[in-house]
Design a protein around this motif. Structure first.
Motif, mmCIF file in Angstrom:
data_model
loop_
_atom_site.group_PDB
_atom_site.id
_atom_site.type_symbol
_atom_site.label_atom_id
_atom_site.label_comp_id
_atom_site.label_asym_id
_atom_site.label_seq_id
_atom_site.Cartn_x
_atom_site.Cartn_y
_atom_site.Cartn_z
ATOM 1 N N ASP A 174 0.850 -1.187 0.000
ATOM 2 C CA ASP A 174 0.000 0.000 0.000
ATOM 3 C C ASP A 174 0.882 1.231 0.000
ATOM 4 N N LEU A 175 0.412 2.267 -0.682
ATOM 5 C CA LEU A 175 1.129 3.531 -0.736
ATOM 6 C C LEU A 175 0.383 4.544 0.108
ATOM 7 N N CYS A 176 1.070 5.122 1.066
ATOM 8 C CA CYS A 176 0.445 6.056 2.005
ATOM 9 C C CYS A 176 0.962 7.455 1.705
ATOM 10 N N GLY A 177 0.046 8.422 1.570
ATOM 11 C CA GLY A 177 0.445 9.797 1.304
ATOM 12 C C GLY A 177 -0.480 10.463 0.288
ATOM 13 N N PRO A 178 -0.185 11.710 -0.062
ATOM 14 C CA PRO A 178 0.945 12.515 0.410
ATOM 15 C C PRO A 178 0.728 13.038 1.825
ATOM 16 N N MET A 179 1.815 13.100 2.593
ATOM 17 C CA MET A 179 1.764 13.644 3.930
ATOM 18 C C MET A 179 1.732 15.170 3.863
ATOM 19 N N ARG A 180 1.109 15.771 4.859
ATOM 20 C CA ARG A 180 1.016 17.230 4.871
ATOM 21 C C ARG A 180 2.387 17.878 5.043
ATOM 22 N N VAL A 181 3.260 17.201 5.787
ATOM 23 C CA VAL A 181 4.608 17.723 6.035
ATOM 24 C C VAL A 181 5.615 16.730 5.470
ATOM 25 N N ALA A 182 6.493 17.204 4.628
ATOM 26 C CA ALA A 182 7.497 16.337 4.018
ATOM 27 C C ALA A 182 8.600 16.031 5.018
ATOM 28 N N LEU A 191 5.865 3.703 1.015
ATOM 29 C CA LEU A 191 5.405 2.425 0.468
ATOM 30 C C LEU A 191 5.609 1.362 1.539
ATOM 31 N N VAL A 192 4.522 0.734 1.965
ATOM 32 C CA VAL A 192 4.566 -0.268 3.026
ATOM 33 C C VAL A 192 4.300 -1.641 2.420
ATOM 34 N N ILE A 193 5.194 -2.593 2.685
ATOM 35 C CA ILE A 193 5.070 -3.967 2.189
ATOM 36 C C ILE A 193 5.078 -4.905 3.389
ATOM 37 N N VAL A 194 4.064 -5.764 3.500
ATOM 38 C CA VAL A 194 3.928 -6.676 4.637
ATOM 39 C C VAL A 194 3.845 -8.104 4.118
ATOM 40 N N ASP A 195 4.686 -8.979 4.683
ATOM 41 C CA ASP A 195 4.618 -10.404 4.362
ATOM 42 C C ASP A 195 3.479 -11.030 5.147
ATOM 43 N N PHE A 205 10.548 5.178 1.630
ATOM 44 C CA PHE A 205 10.121 6.572 1.547
ATOM 45 C C PHE A 205 10.323 7.068 0.113
ATOM 46 N N LEU A 206 9.302 7.728 -0.433
ATOM 47 C CA LEU A 206 9.326 8.150 -1.835
ATOM 48 C C LEU A 206 9.052 9.646 -1.943
ATOM 49 N N HIS A 207 9.642 10.260 -2.980
ATOM 50 C CA HIS A 207 9.337 11.661 -3.263
ATOM 51 C C HIS A 207 7.980 11.782 -3.954
ATOM 52 N N THR A 208 7.744 10.908 -4.973
ATOM 53 C CA THR A 208 6.503 10.944 -5.746
ATOM 54 C C THR A 208 5.992 9.516 -5.955
ATOM 55 N N LYS A 209 4.752 9.416 -6.426
ATOM 56 C CA LYS A 209 4.157 8.109 -6.714
ATOM 57 C C LYS A 209 4.870 7.394 -7.858
ATOM 58 N N GLU A 211 7.815 6.756 -8.397
ATOM 59 C CA GLU A 211 8.926 5.903 -7.999
ATOM 60 C C GLU A 211 8.462 4.503 -7.594
ATOM 61 N N THR A 212 7.164 4.308 -7.395
ATOM 62 C CA THR A 212 6.640 3.051 -6.854
ATOM 63 C C THR A 212 7.003 1.826 -7.698
ATOM 64 N N PRO A 213 6.769 1.807 -9.032
ATOM 65 C CA PRO A 213 7.078 0.594 -9.812
ATOM 66 C C PRO A 213 8.536 0.163 -9.713
ATOM 67 N N ASP A 214 9.476 1.114 -9.790
ATOM 68 C CA ASP A 214 10.898 0.754 -9.724
ATOM 69 C C ASP A 214 11.269 0.215 -8.346
ATOM 70 N N ILE A 215 10.698 0.794 -7.292
ATOM 71 C CA ILE A 215 10.985 0.334 -5.930
ATOM 72 C C ILE A 215 10.482 -1.100 -5.745
ATOM 73 N N ILE A 216 9.258 -1.390 -6.236
ATOM 74 C CA ILE A 216 8.697 -2.739 -6.102
ATOM 75 C C ILE A 216 9.533 -3.752 -6.886
ATOM 76 N N LYS A 217 9.970 -3.370 -8.090
ATOM 77 C CA LYS A 217 10.785 -4.275 -8.911
ATOM 78 C C LYS A 217 12.093 -4.627 -8.210
ATOM 79 N N LYS A 218 12.758 -3.619 -7.647
ATOM 80 C CA LYS A 218 14.008 -3.873 -6.929
ATOM 81 C C LYS A 218 13.767 -4.697 -5.667
ATOM 82 N N PHE A 219 12.653 -4.413 -4.995
ATOM 83 C CA PHE A 219 12.360 -5.140 -3.761
ATOM 84 C C PHE A 219 12.154 -6.631 -4.020
ATOM 85 N N ILE A 220 11.370 -6.966 -5.042
ATOM 86 C CA ILE A 220 11.092 -8.368 -5.343
ATOM 87 C C ILE A 220 12.386 -9.113 -5.669
ATOM 88 N N THR A 221 13.258 -8.484 -6.461
ATOM 89 C CA THR A 221 14.533 -9.121 -6.815
ATOM 90 C C THR A 221 15.394 -9.364 -5.579
#
Length: 290
Positions: A174-182, A191-195, A205-209, A211-221
């Motif tokens: 799940d992707l949480c945000g945007p937060m009111r305060v950076a 981006l929260v990932i739970v087994d 932690f991400l600057h923008t949405k 970045e999500t696909p690249d982060i997930i791809k690296k995480f799975i690998t």
């Protein structure tokens, strides 16, 4: 702590009172016995803790309200001695850990991100945290930051038996945000990932949405390489950062099944939503306290 002693004579009669000077250190207004090679227990503090302390002609003992003997000792001349903490602890499951002061209890409550006191005592008892003092931690009032930061609606009861049988078999994202305060680095999304099997959590932690696909791809690998296991299913909501043609082709190539949730129904992804809530609560309580 090994052998300790109880004195049945007036302690003030054998102890000095005043300023105790040892080298460059001065301790003011204390009772002390110079050269005493034993630890002493305060009978008054035992009594204040609802414990019974009794002295007989040849022995002494300390009991709790249930009548269990916690400590016993024999009399030698005018002292009751040979009370061994290690022997009593080995033969009895009773915890002889001293109680932390209120200031120390609340200090570690804040240091551990406002963790509840029952869990702090478990961490101490099982020696799971380095440098955590071995005391019995308790609270004497309700933490105002916890009261404000942890208030939420009642949730559904969790499943008693997990549907999965190994790590990485099913991941909740799940992707949480945007937060009111950076953050300090200018990031407004997490981006929260739970087994699902182990409930182990990864947070990015991400600057923008975007970045999500690249982060997930690296995480799975990395996860499949580190844990020597395969990701079989991924559960997430219907949003563009998760559901698109490129992502679908990539997951099909890896043999990963996507499980999408009903729109505007976060309850279906309760595992990661509750973890989001916990993370946000921790941050909120630390901000409130500061």
């Amino acid at each position: 702590m090994g052998t300790v002693r109880f004195g049945n004579d007036n302690f003030a009669a054998i102890a000095g009172y005043g300023d105790y000077i040892q080298g460059n250190i001065t301790i003011c207004h204390v009772y002390y016995v110079e050269g005493l090679g034993h630890n002493l227990f305060s009978v008054g503090q035992f009594c204040d803790g609802d414990l019974e302390v009794a002295f007989r002609s040849k022995t002494c003992y300390m009991r709790n309200l249930e009548g269990d003997d916690l400590l016993t000792g024999d009399r030698e001349s005018n002292l009751y001695t040979t009370i061994s903490i290690s022997d009593m602890a080995a033969s009895s499951p009773i915890c002889l850990m001293s109680k932390a002061t209120s200031t120390k209890s609340w200090l570690w409550h804040r240091r551990l991100s406002h963790l509840n006191f029952g869990t702090i005592n478990d961490l101490t008892r099982l020696d799971l945290v380095d440098s955590l003092p071995k005391f019995k931690y308790g609270k004497d009032y309700l933490c105002s930051a916890c009261e404000r930061g942890k208030s939420k609606k009642a949730s559904h009861l969790p499943k008693l038996v997990s549907s999965n049988h190994s790590t990485l078999e099913m991941l909740h994202m799940d992707l949480c945000g945007p937060m009111r305060v950076a953050s300090i680095n200018g990031k407004k999304y997490i981006l929260v990932i739970v087994d699902d099997y182990s409930c182990f959590t990864w947070v990015y932690f991400l600057h923008t949405k975007d970045e999500t696909p690249d982060i997930i791809k690296k995480f799975i690998t990395q996860a499949q390489l580190n844990y020597k296991d395969k990701v079989w299913k991924i559960c997430f909501d219907i949003s563009t950062e998760f559901k698109n043609a490129n992502r679908k082709a990539h997951y099909e190539k890896l043999g990963i099944m996507q499980q999408f949730l009903t729109a505007r129904t976060p309850q279906e992804n309760g595992v990661v939503e509750r973890r989001n809530c916990t993370l946000v609560e921790v941050a909120r309580m630390m901000l409130i306290f500061s």
